[in-house]
Design a protein around this motif. Sequence first.
Motif, PDB file in Angstrom:
ATOM      1  N   ALA A 299      27.927  17.589  22.686  1.00 11.58           N
ATOM      2  CA  ALA A 299      27.921  16.134  22.518  1.00 11.58           C
ATOM      3  C   ALA A 299      27.650  15.753  21.064  1.00 11.58           C
ATOM      4  CB  ALA A 299      26.863  15.512  23.425  1.00 11.58           C
ATOM      5  N   ILE A 300      26.679  16.412  20.442  1.00 11.09           N
ATOM      6  CA  ILE A 300      26.330  16.101  19.050  1.00 11.09           C
ATOM      7  C   ILE A 300      27.497  16.399  18.118  1.00 11.09           C
ATOM      8  CG2 ILE A 300      24.879  16.881  17.123  1.00 11.09           C
ATOM      9  CD1 ILE A 300      22.579  17.112  19.167  1.00 11.09           C
ATOM     10  N   LEU A 301      28.143  17.539  18.289  1.00  9.09           N
ATOM     11  CA  LEU A 301      29.278  17.893  17.430  1.00  9.09           C
ATOM     12  C   LEU A 301      30.435  16.923  17.626  1.00  9.09           C
ATOM     13  CD1 LEU A 301      29.310  21.799  17.748  1.00  9.09           C
ATOM     14  CD2 LEU A 301      28.366  20.401  15.901  1.00  9.09           C
ATOM     15  N   SER A 302      30.640  16.489  18.855  1.00  8.69           N
ATOM     16  CA  SER A 302      31.712  15.537  19.132  1.00  8.69           C
ATOM     17  C   SER A 302      31.444  14.198  18.453  1.00  8.69           C
ATOM     18  CB  SER A 302      31.863  15.341  20.639  1.00  8.69           C
ATOM     19  OG  SER A 302      32.832  14.365  20.930  1.00  8.69           O
ATOM     20  N   ILE A 303      30.193  13.759  18.513  1.00  2.72           N
ATOM     21  CA  ILE A 303      29.842  12.481  17.881  1.00  2.72           C
ATOM     22  C   ILE A 303      30.036  12.560  16.372  1.00  2.72           C
ATOM     23  CG2 ILE A 303      27.916  10.920  17.400  1.00  2.72           C
ATOM     24  CD1 ILE A 303      26.831  11.737  20.215  1.00  2.72           C
ATOM     25  N   ILE A 304      29.601  13.645  15.772  1.00  2.00           N
ATOM     26  CA  ILE A 304      29.744  13.806  14.313  1.00  2.00           C
ATOM     27  C   ILE A 304      31.207  13.863  13.922  1.00  2.00           C
ATOM     28  CG2 ILE A 304      29.316  15.362  12.367  1.00  2.00           C
ATOM     29  CD1 ILE A 304      26.676  16.149  13.739  1.00  2.00           C
ATOM     30  N   ARG A 326      13.886  36.166  17.532  1.00  2.00           N
ATOM     31  CA  ARG A 326      13.887  37.236  16.559  1.00  2.00           C
ATOM     32  C   ARG A 326      14.956  38.259  16.905  1.00  2.00           C
ATOM     33  NH1 ARG A 326      11.045  33.692  15.191  1.00  2.00           N
ATOM     34  NH2 ARG A 326       8.977  33.801  14.240  1.00  2.00           N
ATOM     35  N   PRO A 327      15.682  38.814  15.939  1.00  2.00           N
ATOM     36  CA  PRO A 327      15.603  38.454  14.523  1.00  2.00           C
ATOM     37  C   PRO A 327      16.214  37.081  14.280  1.00  2.00           C
ATOM     38  CG  PRO A 327      17.408  39.963  14.855  1.00  2.00           C
ATOM     39  CD  PRO A 327      16.708  39.860  16.174  1.00  2.00           C
ATOM     40  N   ARG A 328      15.815  36.443  13.184  1.00  2.00           N
ATOM     41  CA  ARG A 328      16.332  35.117  12.860  1.00  2.00           C
ATOM     42  C   ARG A 328      17.810  35.190  12.531  1.00  2.00           C
ATOM     43  NH1 ARG A 328      12.206  31.088   9.862  1.00  2.00           N
ATOM     44  NH2 ARG A 328      10.506  31.265  11.349  1.00  2.00           N
ATOM     45  N   ARG A 329      18.488  34.104  12.818  1.00  4.08           N
ATOM     46  CA  ARG A 329      19.925  34.027  12.561  1.00  4.08           C
ATOM     47  C   ARG A 329      20.256  32.708  11.872  1.00  4.08           C
ATOM     48  NH1 ARG A 329      19.736  38.655  13.373  1.00  4.08           N
ATOM     49  NH2 ARG A 329      20.804  39.901  14.977  1.00  4.08           N
ATOM     50  N   TYR A 330      21.205  32.781  10.970  1.00  3.24           N
ATOM     51  CA  TYR A 330      21.771  31.571  10.386  1.00  3.24           C
ATOM     52  C   TYR A 330      22.619  30.893  11.445  1.00  3.24           C
ATOM     53  CZ  TYR A 330      24.355  28.680   7.017  1.00  3.24           C
ATOM     54  OH  TYR A 330      24.920  27.627   6.326  1.00  3.24           O
ATOM     55  N   TRP A 331      22.554  29.573  11.511  1.00  2.00           N
ATOM     56  CA  TRP A 331      23.193  28.817  12.600  1.00  2.00           C
ATOM     57  C   TRP A 331      23.762  27.524  12.025  1.00  2.00           C
ATOM     58  CZ3 TRP A 331      21.896  24.102  15.125  1.00  2.00           C
ATOM     59  CH2 TRP A 331      22.473  23.920  16.387  1.00  2.00           C
ATOM     60  N   PRO A 332      24.981  27.552  11.520  1.00  2.00           N
ATOM     61  CA  PRO A 332      25.497  26.406  10.769  1.00  2.00           C
ATOM     62  C   PRO A 332      26.259  25.374  11.585  1.00  2.00           C
ATOM     63  CG  PRO A 332      27.010  28.227  10.554  1.00  2.00           C
ATOM     64  CD  PRO A 332      25.902  28.704  11.457  1.00  2.00           C
ATOM     65  N   ALA A 333      26.153  25.402  12.904  1.00  2.00           N
ATOM     66  CA  ALA A 333      27.004  24.538  13.734  1.00  2.00           C
ATOM     67  C   ALA A 333      26.918  23.066  13.329  1.00  2.00           C
ATOM     68  CB  ALA A 333      26.635  24.717  15.208  1.00  2.00           C
ATOM     69  N   ILE A 334      25.722  22.498  13.328  1.00  2.00           N
ATOM     70  CA  ILE A 334      25.563  21.084  12.978  1.00  2.00           C
ATOM     71  C   ILE A 334      25.715  20.883  11.477  1.00  2.00           C
ATOM     72  CG2 ILE A 334      23.953  19.141  12.987  1.00  2.00           C
ATOM     73  CD1 ILE A 334      22.815  20.157  15.611  1.00  2.00           C
ATOM     74  N   ASP A 335      25.161  21.795  10.703  1.00  2.00           N
ATOM     75  CA  ASP A 335      25.243  21.702   9.238  1.00  2.00           C
ATOM     76  C   ASP A 335      26.701  21.659   8.774  1.00  2.00           C
ATOM     77  OD1 ASP A 335      23.075  21.677   7.185  1.00  2.00           O
ATOM     78  OD2 ASP A 335      24.327  23.212   6.260  1.00  2.00           O
ATOM     79  N   ASP A 336      27.535  22.522   9.322  1.00  2.00           N
ATOM     80  CA  ASP A 336      28.961  22.529   8.965  1.00  2.00           C
ATOM     81  C   ASP A 336      29.636  21.222   9.344  1.00  2.00           C
ATOM     82  OD1 ASP A 336      28.703  25.074   8.009  1.00  2.00           O
ATOM     83  OD2 ASP A 336      29.974  26.035   9.511  1.00  2.00           O
ATOM     84  N   ALA A 337      29.297  20.711  10.525  1.00  2.10           N
ATOM     85  CA  ALA A 337      29.918  19.462  10.986  1.00  2.10           C
ATOM     86  C   ALA A 337      29.563  18.302  10.055  1.00  2.10           C
ATOM     87  CB  ALA A 337      29.473  19.158  12.418  1.00  2.10           C
ATOM     88  N   ILE A 338      28.316  18.250   9.611  1.00  2.12           N
ATOM     89  CA  ILE A 338      27.889  17.193   8.691  1.00  2.12           C
ATOM     90  C   ILE A 338      28.616  17.314   7.357  1.00  2.12           C
ATOM     91  CG2 ILE A 338      25.931  16.373   7.313  1.00  2.12           C
ATOM     92  CD1 ILE A 338      24.155  17.029   9.761  1.00  2.12           C
ATOM     93  N   ARG A 339      28.670  18.523   6.813  1.00  2.00           N
ATOM     94  CA  ARG A 339      29.339  18.734   5.524  1.00  2.00           C
ATOM     95  C   ARG A 339      30.839  18.411   5.622  1.00  2.00           C
ATOM     96  NH1 ARG A 339      26.145  22.352   2.127  1.00  2.00           N
ATOM     97  NH2 ARG A 339      24.200  22.827   3.214  1.00  2.00           N
ATOM     98  N   THR A 340      31.437  18.802   6.736  1.00  4.63           N
ATOM     99  CA  THR A 340      32.865  18.524   6.927  1.00  4.63           C
ATOM    100  C   THR A 340      33.119  17.022   6.988  1.00  4.63           C
ATOM    101  OG1 THR A 340      33.196  20.617   8.094  1.00  4.63           O
ATOM    102  CG2 THR A 340      34.837  18.894   8.449  1.00  4.63           C
ATOM    103  N   ALA A 341      32.287  16.299   7.728  1.00  6.16           N
ATOM    104  CA  ALA A 341      32.457  14.844   7.836  1.00  6.16           C
ATOM    105  C   ALA A 341      32.335  14.180   6.468  1.00  6.16           C
ATOM    106  CB  ALA A 341      31.422  14.272   8.790  1.00  6.16           C
ATOM    107  N   ALA A 342      31.376  14.613   5.682  1.00  5.42           N
ATOM    108  CA  ALA A 342      31.161  14.007   4.361  1.00  5.42           C
ATOM    109  C   ALA A 342      32.264  14.382   3.387  1.00  5.42           C
ATOM    110  CB  ALA A 342      29.803  14.436   3.810  1.00  5.42           C
ATOM    111  N   PHE A 343      32.685  15.641   3.407  1.00  4.10           N
ATOM    112  CA  PHE A 343      33.649  16.129   2.419  1.00  4.10           C
ATOM    113  C   PHE A 343      35.091  15.763   2.771  1.00  4.10           C
ATOM    114  CE2 PHE A 343      36.451  19.322   0.537  1.00  4.10           C
ATOM    115  CZ  PHE A 343      36.041  19.303  -0.792  1.00  4.10           C
ATOM    116  N   GLU A 344      35.489  15.979   4.016  1.00  5.28           N
ATOM    117  CA  GLU A 344      36.899  15.810   4.385  1.00  5.28           C
ATOM    118  C   GLU A 344      37.249  14.375   4.776  1.00  5.28           C
ATOM    119  OE1 GLU A 344      38.100  18.589   7.345  1.00  5.28           O
ATOM    120  OE2 GLU A 344      37.667  20.353   6.099  1.00  5.28           O
ATOM    121  N   ARG A 345      36.285  13.643   5.376  1.00  2.00           N
ATOM    122  CA  ARG A 345      36.594  12.307   5.871  1.00  2.00           C
ATOM    123  C   ARG A 345      35.837  11.218   5.128  1.00  2.00           C
ATOM    124  NH1 ARG A 345      35.164  14.814  10.511  1.00  2.00           N
ATOM    125  NH2 ARG A 345      33.694  13.166  11.111  1.00  2.00           N
ATOM    126  N   GLN A 346      35.038  11.609   4.141  1.00  2.00           N
ATOM    127  CA  GLN A 346      34.256  10.664   3.337  1.00  2.00           C
ATOM    128  C   GLN A 346      33.353   9.764   4.190  1.00  2.00           C
ATOM    129  OE1 GLN A 346      37.906  10.879   2.313  1.00  2.00           O
ATOM    130  NE2 GLN A 346      36.943  12.664   1.394  1.00  2.00           N
TER     131      GLN A 346
END
Length: 484
Positions: A299-304, A326-346
């Motif tokens: 739902a969050i990714l769809s809204i973004i 553990r072990p810790r993992r990088y998890w860019p799901a929301i971070d990528d969506a935010i960056r994409t919205a800002a960069f590609e769609r302004q």
Amino acid sequence: MTSPYRDLHDSYVSNKRTSTGCVTVAVAVGCLTVLGILLAIAVLERPKSPKNHETLPQDAGEGNFSTDQCRMALVESIPLHVKYKANVTLGIPLEKVWKDLLSMATEQMDVASFYWTLTGEDINVNSSSDLPGRDILEQFEALPSRNISVRVVTSVPSIPNNSTDLKILREKGVQVRKVNFGRLTKGVLHSKFWIVDRKHLFIGSANMDWRSLTEVKELGVVIYNCSSLAEDLHKIFQSYWVMGRPNSSLPEPWPPQYDTAINQDHPLVVKADNVSSRLFLSGSPPSFCPLSRTQDLEAILSIISGARHFIDVAVMEYFPTTRFLRPRRYWPAIDDAIRTAAFERQVKIRMLISCGRDSDPAMLPFLESLASIHSPSHNISIQIKLFIVPVGNQSDIPYSRVNHNKFMVTDKVAYVGTSNWSADYFSTTAGVGLVVSQHAPHAEWKTEALQSQLSAVFNRDWHSQYAVHLADLGHHPDCALSRG
């Protein structure tokens, strides 16, 4: 004592937290790597049916039309000594809404909460600010004497404290079950909601804690006379309830009675107060969701991805990583969506992150990485502020004086949830979200819409004296992320 407002459950994993892992990962935050995306996908345990993340509730061709009135209202708790300018938007006080729901109940009350601490003694504090919590507890105690069936689900293992609330409620006839999410999913039950008589409901950030009423900034939504949605939320409650039995095991798949006809593709359509609304409930973790339930992360990714003009986010914690597994993992799901919205769609992004005395400083590099992309000359707008609730003379009350909100509002959709934004909350921990898309045919009616109210609340906080731009933070005694 573990912090209820950082919502940590480190005791459920064998290794201790270290800030080193987060800072090391932060170097990679600026890059959207294939590996990072694969790791994000791997966090979700249950395969999803294919969804189009561009499909927003108001664009869906089909819906579940309801004759329910479904009157919605924004609910807030503003900490003592936090003052705003005159004529700002304020939600209905949380204490009032809880008391109204308690008085309205005639047959049944179901409550899900991470933990219960409604009196100062629960946390070895003597403070008059716990009086509203004591009052709420007394009203819960009285429900069985009014022939009202009361069921409570909470998390096991719970936050260590001296709380006697649940023992007292059991003695009064309240049914209580503690769900061992640590055994079932390696997470906790982090949902916070009420269902009254299968027709009224409350969803929000507030636990059953006296500090939620007077010392912590909370936000939620109350919906009256909405049997269709209340029955749907009851299915989620019932899934917790049955898993609270001894030696329970997760069904795969969930039986048909847990399926829902209300989801992202088929929202509930209601009209009240001159406003048409499409709404649905999302859930986590995936292992607790039947295929028909829209997952919270989905739902969050769809809204973004569906936003076209702006995205405003208010959340207590933001980590594009796992926090407790553990072990810790990088998890860019929301971070990528935010960056994409800002960069590609302004799309203009504003993020209001909480900072208190107990906030984890390891969050700072990730926020700085997002903020570094801000470039107005290139039409890239990502602004980040920290909301700092002044501690003042309340320093003797642990894990208080913090903005506990968890919501997002865009030009199309309003979202109010119960989860912080890091991987574990969407992969192993129980949470719920309410997604609302509204249409008002006349401009003067737009102020009645929940979306408009939520946007006004965000703007109120963003422009308040308590919000500090990340770049302007410097040293602040009430913010653990501050420098110096």
